[in-house]
Write a protein that holds these residues in place. Structure first.
Motif, short mmCIF file in Angstrom:
data_model
loop_
_atom_site.label_atom_id
_atom_site.label_comp_id
_atom_site.label_asym_id
_atom_site.label_seq_id
_atom_site.Cartn_x
_atom_site.Cartn_y
_atom_site.Cartn_z
N VAL A 76 -0.17 8.69 1.94
CA VAL A 76 -1.52 8.89 2.40
C VAL A 76 -2.37 8.43 1.37
CG1 VAL A 76 -0.89 10.49 4.06
CG2 VAL A 76 -1.60 11.46 1.67
N VAL A 77 -3.63 7.99 1.58
CA VAL A 77 -4.62 8.14 0.76
C VAL A 77 -5.71 8.83 0.84
CG1 VAL A 77 -6.22 6.25 -0.38
CG2 VAL A 77 -3.93 5.58 0.14
N VAL A 78 -5.94 9.77 -0.07
CA VAL A 78 -7.20 11.00 0.02
C VAL A 78 -8.24 10.22 -0.79
CG1 VAL A 78 -7.79 13.25 -0.56
CG2 VAL A 78 -5.42 12.65 0.22
N GLN A 94 -6.57 9.52 -4.34
CA GLN A 94 -5.48 9.79 -4.74
C GLN A 94 -4.32 9.46 -3.77
OE1 GLN A 94 -4.74 13.81 -5.77
NE2 GLN A 94 -6.84 14.32 -5.68
N LEU A 95 -3.01 8.52 -4.35
CA LEU A 95 -2.50 8.11 -3.39
C LEU A 95 -1.06 9.23 -3.49
CD1 LEU A 95 -0.54 6.13 -1.63
CD2 LEU A 95 0.32 5.05 -3.84
N SER A 108 -0.63 8.36 -7.80
CA SER A 108 -1.66 7.65 -8.36
C SER A 108 -3.00 8.48 -8.09
CB SER A 108 -1.77 6.26 -8.28
OG SER A 108 -2.93 5.74 -8.94
N ARG A 109 -4.01 8.39 -9.03
CA ARG A 109 -5.49 8.91 -8.69
C ARG A 109 -6.04 8.33 -9.85
NH1 ARG A 109 -3.53 14.56 -10.75
NH2 ARG A 109 -3.84 15.05 -8.46
N GLU A 140 -3.00 -1.83 -11.11
CA GLU A 140 -1.75 -0.88 -11.54
C GLU A 140 -0.52 -1.27 -10.61
OE1 GLU A 140 -3.34 3.15 -10.55
OE2 GLU A 140 -4.60 3.26 -12.36
N ARG A 141 0.45 -1.20 -11.65
CA ARG A 141 1.94 -1.30 -10.86
C ARG A 141 2.76 -0.17 -11.21
NH1 ARG A 141 4.71 -7.00 -11.45
NH2 ARG A 141 3.48 -7.27 -9.70
N TRP A 142 3.72 0.26 -10.26
CA TRP A 142 4.55 1.46 -10.33
C TRP A 142 5.76 0.68 -11.19
CZ3 TRP A 142 4.62 6.51 -9.52
CH2 TRP A 142 5.75 7.01 -9.40
N ASN A 143 5.98 1.62 -12.09
CA ASN A 143 7.15 1.35 -13.21
C ASN A 143 8.38 2.14 -12.87
OD1 ASN A 143 6.82 3.68 -14.30
ND2 ASN A 143 5.68 3.09 -16.22
#
Length: 163
Positions: A76-78, A94-95, A108-109, A140-143
């Motif tokens: 979800v994205v808040v 915020q993800l 992420s935020r 941004e990338r998830w590492n």
């Protein structure tokens, strides 16, 4: 305010009720409460608020409900608007990802408008372009542990942010 998501599919919360996403994902009232609590939102005057210091806060909204990383669990994205806490971008997000044990985790935020790109980081997580004022946005990338700055781009082309 609409957010871009993979394939253009989004589920929106409007007026406090959830519309199911095109992939059939929806949240129960208990799940929505858990999402807002994980996002550190508090209830004020009948709405969830992330930026509790904002005297004119718009309240937080669940904008997107969708499985973004292909694990079968929803993300979800808040979002919440206002310049008091989010500056010139006038929006924060915020993800959050539902975990196998049923809890939610903030992935992420940031201040800005998230756009999920087709490029991907570790474990199938989409890159996030964080939009706002200007013409060169961070991606941004998830590492595998956290989302980190990967590059800057505008309209799909790499760019160098002004100094």
């Amino acid at each position: 305010m609409a957010l871009a998501a993979l394939g253009g599919a989004v589920g929106l919360v409007t007026g406090g009720s959830l519309a199911a996403a095109p992939d059939g994902t929806s949240l129960s009232e208990a799940e929505k409460m858990a999402v807002f609590k994980t996002a550190k939102a508090v209830q004020r005057k009948g709405k969830w608020v992330v930026c509790a210091d904002d005297p004119n806060g718009t309240g937080a909204t669940i904008e997107t409900v969708r499985d973004l990383n292909g694990d079968g669990l929803p993300e979800v994205v808040v979002t919440e608007g206002g310049s008091f806490c989010y500056g010139a971008a006038e929006m924060g997000y915020q993800l959050l990802s539902k975990q196998a044990n049923g809890s939610w985790r903030v992935m992420s935020r940031n201040s800005g408008i998230p756009q999920f790109l087709s490029s991907r980081g570790a474990n199938g997580w989409p890159d996030i372009s964080v939009g706002g004022p200007g013409f060169c946005f961070p991606v941004e990338r998830w590492n595998g542990k956290v989302y980190t700055l990967h590059r800057f781009e505008y309209e799909g082309k790499r760019c160098n942010p002004p100094r």
